[in-house]
Design a protein around this motif. Structure first.
Motif, PDB file in Angstrom:
ATOM      1  N   ALA A 150     -11.293   8.130   6.968  1.00 28.09           N
ATOM      2  CA  ALA A 150     -11.128   6.991   7.872  1.00 28.09           C
ATOM      3  C   ALA A 150      -9.700   6.498   7.733  1.00 28.09           C
ATOM      4  CB  ALA A 150     -12.110   5.881   7.518  1.00 28.09           C
ATOM      5  N   HIS A 151      -9.138   5.953   8.811  1.00 28.06           N
ATOM      6  CA  HIS A 151      -7.722   5.580   8.849  1.00 28.06           C
ATOM      7  C   HIS A 151      -7.568   4.172   9.431  1.00 28.06           C
ATOM      8  CE1 HIS A 151      -7.238   9.972   8.415  1.00 28.06           C
ATOM      9  NE2 HIS A 151      -8.122  10.054   9.399  1.00 28.06           N
ATOM     10  N   VAL A 152      -6.684   3.406   8.820  1.00 30.19           N
ATOM     11  CA  VAL A 152      -6.404   2.042   9.278  1.00 30.19           C
ATOM     12  C   VAL A 152      -4.902   1.837   9.294  1.00 30.19           C
ATOM     13  CG1 VAL A 152      -6.704  -0.421   8.821  1.00 30.19           C
ATOM     14  CG2 VAL A 152      -8.565   1.180   8.294  1.00 30.19           C
ATOM     15  N   THR A 153      -4.364   1.454  10.447  1.00 27.65           N
ATOM     16  CA  THR A 153      -2.944   1.111  10.509  1.00 27.65           C
ATOM     17  C   THR A 153      -2.786  -0.390  10.273  1.00 27.65           C
ATOM     18  OG1 THR A 153      -2.982   0.734  12.908  1.00 27.65           O
ATOM     19  CG2 THR A 153      -2.463   2.966  12.150  1.00 27.65           C
ATOM     20  N   LEU A 154      -1.698  -0.756   9.592  1.00 25.99           N
ATOM     21  CA  LEU A 154      -1.392  -2.152   9.326  1.00 25.99           C
ATOM     22  C   LEU A 154      -0.246  -2.613  10.201  1.00 25.99           C
ATOM     23  CD1 LEU A 154      -1.553  -2.097   5.414  1.00 25.99           C
ATOM     24  CD2 LEU A 154      -3.416  -2.452   7.060  1.00 25.99           C
ATOM     25  N   GLU A 155      -0.106  -3.925  10.332  1.00 27.04           N
ATOM     26  CA  GLU A 155       0.943  -4.448  11.194  1.00 27.04           C
ATOM     27  C   GLU A 155       2.340  -4.157  10.658  1.00 27.04           C
ATOM     28  OE1 GLU A 155       0.726  -8.649  11.582  1.00 27.04           O
ATOM     29  OE2 GLU A 155       0.513  -9.048   9.438  1.00 27.04           O
ATOM     30  N   ASP A 156       2.457  -3.819   9.376  1.00 29.21           N
ATOM     31  CA  ASP A 156       3.776  -3.468   8.839  1.00 29.21           C
ATOM     32  C   ASP A 156       4.113  -1.986   9.046  1.00 29.21           C
ATOM     33  OD1 ASP A 156       2.248  -2.092   6.974  1.00 29.21           O
ATOM     34  OD2 ASP A 156       2.747  -3.389   5.278  1.00 29.21           O
ATOM     35  N   GLY A 157       3.215  -1.270   9.737  1.00 26.59           N
ATOM     36  CA  GLY A 157       3.501   0.113  10.086  1.00 26.59           C
ATOM     37  C   GLY A 157       2.838   1.148   9.202  1.00 26.59           C
ATOM     38  N   ARG A 158       2.316   0.743   8.058  1.00 27.79           N
ATOM     39  CA  ARG A 158       1.659   1.695   7.168  1.00 27.79           C
ATOM     40  C   ARG A 158       0.305   2.130   7.737  1.00 27.79           C
ATOM     41  NH1 ARG A 158       0.831  -0.989   1.599  1.00 27.79           N
ATOM     42  NH2 ARG A 158       0.764  -2.895   2.865  1.00 27.79           N
ATOM     43  N   THR A 159      -0.126   3.313   7.350  1.00 25.94           N
ATOM     44  CA  THR A 159      -1.471   3.788   7.665  1.00 25.94           C
ATOM     45  C   THR A 159      -2.178   4.118   6.361  1.00 25.94           C
ATOM     46  OG1 THR A 159      -0.794   4.713   9.795  1.00 25.94           O
ATOM     47  CG2 THR A 159      -2.858   5.513   8.860  1.00 25.94           C
ATOM     48  N   LEU A 160      -3.352   3.518   6.177  1.00 30.81           N
ATOM     49  CA  LEU A 160      -4.152   3.741   4.981  1.00 30.81           C
ATOM     50  C   LEU A 160      -5.261   4.741   5.294  1.00 30.81           C
ATOM     51  CD1 LEU A 160      -4.572   0.032   3.772  1.00 30.81           C
ATOM     52  CD2 LEU A 160      -2.765   1.667   3.173  1.00 30.81           C
ATOM     53  N   HIS A 161      -5.615   5.538   4.305  1.00 28.70           N
ATOM     54  CA  HIS A 161      -6.637   6.557   4.475  1.00 28.70           C
ATOM     55  C   HIS A 161      -7.687   6.395   3.375  1.00 28.70           C
ATOM     56  CE1 HIS A 161      -3.539   8.432   6.999  1.00 28.70           C
ATOM     57  NE2 HIS A 161      -2.712   8.229   5.977  1.00 28.70           N
ATOM     58  N   SER A 162      -8.951   6.577   3.717  1.00 24.29           N
ATOM     59  CA  SER A 162     -10.019   6.466   2.725  1.00 24.29           C
ATOM     60  C   SER A 162     -11.156   7.407   3.090  1.00 24.29           C
ATOM     61  CB  SER A 162     -10.547   5.034   2.643  1.00 24.29           C
ATOM     62  OG  SER A 162     -11.159   4.647   3.859  1.00 24.29           O
ATOM     63  N   ARG A 163     -11.909   7.787   2.073  1.00 24.14           N
ATOM     64  CA  ARG A 163     -13.080   8.634   2.311  1.00 24.14           C
ATOM     65  C   ARG A 163     -14.171   7.868   3.046  1.00 24.14           C
ATOM     66  NH1 ARG A 163     -14.628  10.452  -3.544  1.00 24.14           N
ATOM     67  NH2 ARG A 163     -16.232  11.687  -2.441  1.00 24.14           N
ATOM     68  N   LEU A 164     -14.241   6.552   2.791  1.00 21.35           N
ATOM     69  CA  LEU A 164     -15.232   5.700   3.457  1.00 21.35           C
ATOM     70  C   LEU A 164     -14.583   4.355   3.775  1.00 21.35           C
ATOM     71  CD1 LEU A 164     -18.148   4.973   4.349  1.00 21.35           C
ATOM     72  CD2 LEU A 164     -18.560   4.211   1.992  1.00 21.35           C
ATOM     73  N   LEU A 165     -14.773   3.895   4.990  1.00 14.66           N
ATOM     74  CA  LEU A 165     -14.288   2.587   5.416  1.00 14.66           C
ATOM     75  C   LEU A 165     -15.496   1.673   5.575  1.00 14.66           C
ATOM     76  CD1 LEU A 165     -11.970   0.748   6.492  1.00 14.66           C
ATOM     77  CD2 LEU A 165     -12.498   1.646   8.770  1.00 14.66           C
TER      78      LEU A 165
END
Length: 403
Positions: A150-165
């Motif tokens: 699962a992927h989440v972009t943040l307002e500072d431009g980063r993208t976080l990735h996790s096995r489960l969101l």
């Protein structure tokens, strides 16, 4: 992969899930748009939370119960009995603790203390296990998932990735919506005012749910005020939204007199001892609480009307069930976000929550209508319920059971 589990929402449900998963060999991220200062020092928000015995057990296991008692020794107030009143009739349905094997049906505790304890316990987990990362003051952008993460972009431009969101960001969850999960919402057209008041007459640790004509009143018993020794309760007034502003905006002396009048002087004089808070009443039930590498907990999984006082209890139930499934899968070397695991969690949670959610909708509609025929049905239902002991025993069991 940044995290094994990324939780969006650092409210009680999200923090309790992080606490439950800590120390199990998982990398956990907790993301919230609020700044750390607000999360670390939650303000009083008026809400008293009713805890079933199972929820009390869960809070003890997570360490929150002890932490709350350290913060405020008189925080937990017994819910000894509960009564339901209709209209002007002073006699109603009484659910007594005597119908159960326990000396109380449950407990009341202030929401802000639960939030404080959850934050503190997560800080303890961070110090002990170094497996939780807090990402505060961060708004999310795009949210999506694929077969691998699962992927989440943040307002500072980063993208976080996790096995489960996991979404735990309120009943109006932007994360759930971003994942494409629709929800059925029912706007009751009413608002709820909550505050803490002192009063002359004792409550004897009996909670009231009074469906009066033109208003709904609830009295949630608290322990006596430690400063004055006076009787103290959380007061909940529900009115059509257009009628709430004049009451909420009253000067304090007028407000005190108005609330005492609305309670028909049954508690004697009443005195405000807290800030006042108004919330809209909207029930929310998602059509699904899981998707590919995604799950919902807390109010994001089901947003209950407070009439049955089970919202937070369902939230903790979801945390316990999802947390247990994740830990077991991880220990067995299995995928913690497998479709089978998530579907099993959804099935269990919907079986536990959907019947009461639908019953709650029906009760709220029936007991807030002013149609003459409905008033007759309302009174009959209360009186029949009072005479039918198995019904009352079932309600008591739902609160006191640890299963």
């Amino acid at each position: 992969m940044d995290y094994d589990i990324l939780i969006v929402g650092a409210g009680p449900a999200g923090l309790c899930l992080a606490r439950a998963l800590s120390g199990k060999g998982l990398r956990i991220g907790v993301l919230d748009q609020q700044p750390e200062e607000a999360l670390a020092h939650p303000a009083f928000d008026g809400r008293e939370i009713a805890l079933s015995q199972r929820s009390a057990h869960t809070l003890r296991e997570l360490g929150l119960w002890e932490r709350i008692e350290q913060i405020e020794p008189t925080a937990f107030s017994q819910l000894r009995d509960a009564q339901v009143l209709n209209g002007p009739n002073p006699l109603g349905l009484v659910i007594s603790h005597a119908l159960s094997p326990r000396s109380e049906l449950g407990w009341f505790v202030s929401n802000h203390l639960i939030r404080q304890a959850a934050w503190d316990c997560v800080q303890d987990s961070i110090a002990t296990h170094q497996d939780i990362t807090l990402l505060t003051g961060q708004k999310t952008g795009r949210v999506w998932s694929d077969d691998h993460a699962a992927h989440v972009t943040l307002e500072d431009g980063r993208t976080l990735h996790s096995r489960l969101l996991v979404a735990a960001d309120s009943r109006f969850s932007g994360t759930r919506r971003a994942m494409g999960l629709a929800a059925d919402m029912y706007d009751f057209g009413h608002s709820m005012l909550v505050c803490c008041m002192l009063h002359q007459k004792p409550h004897n640790h009996v909670a009231w749910q009074w469906f009066d004509y033109g208003q709904t009143l609830a009295l949630l018993p608290m322990n006596d005020d430690p400063a004055t020794g006076m009787h103290r309760s959380s007061v909940v007034l529900t009115l059509p939204s257009h009628a709430m502003d004049p009451v909420a905006g009253m000067a304090e002396p007028a407000f005190n007199a108005e609330i005492a009048r609305r309670f028909a002087q049954r508690l004697g004089s009443m005195t405000l001892v807290s800030t006042r808070h108004v919330y809209p009443l909207v029930g929310v039930y998602p059509r699904s609480i899981v998707s590919r590498r995604f799950a919902c907990v807390g109010d994001t999984a089901v947003g209950m009307h407070p009439i049955t006082a089970h919202g937070f209890n369902f939230g903790l139930l979801g945390v316990a069930n999802l947390g247990k499934a994740i830990v077991q899968a991880h220990a067995a070397g299995q995928d913690i976000a497998s479709p089978a695991l998530l579907q099993r969690y959804q099935r269990e949670h919907r079986i536990a929550t959907r019947p009461l959610y639908l019953i709650t909708l029906g009760l709220a509609r029936l007991y807030t209508t002013e149609h003459p025929a409905a008033k007759v049905v309302r009174e009959a239902a209360v009186q029949i319920g009072q005479r039918f002991t198995p019904f009352k025993r079932a309600i008591a069991a739902s609160l006191t059971s640890l299963r």
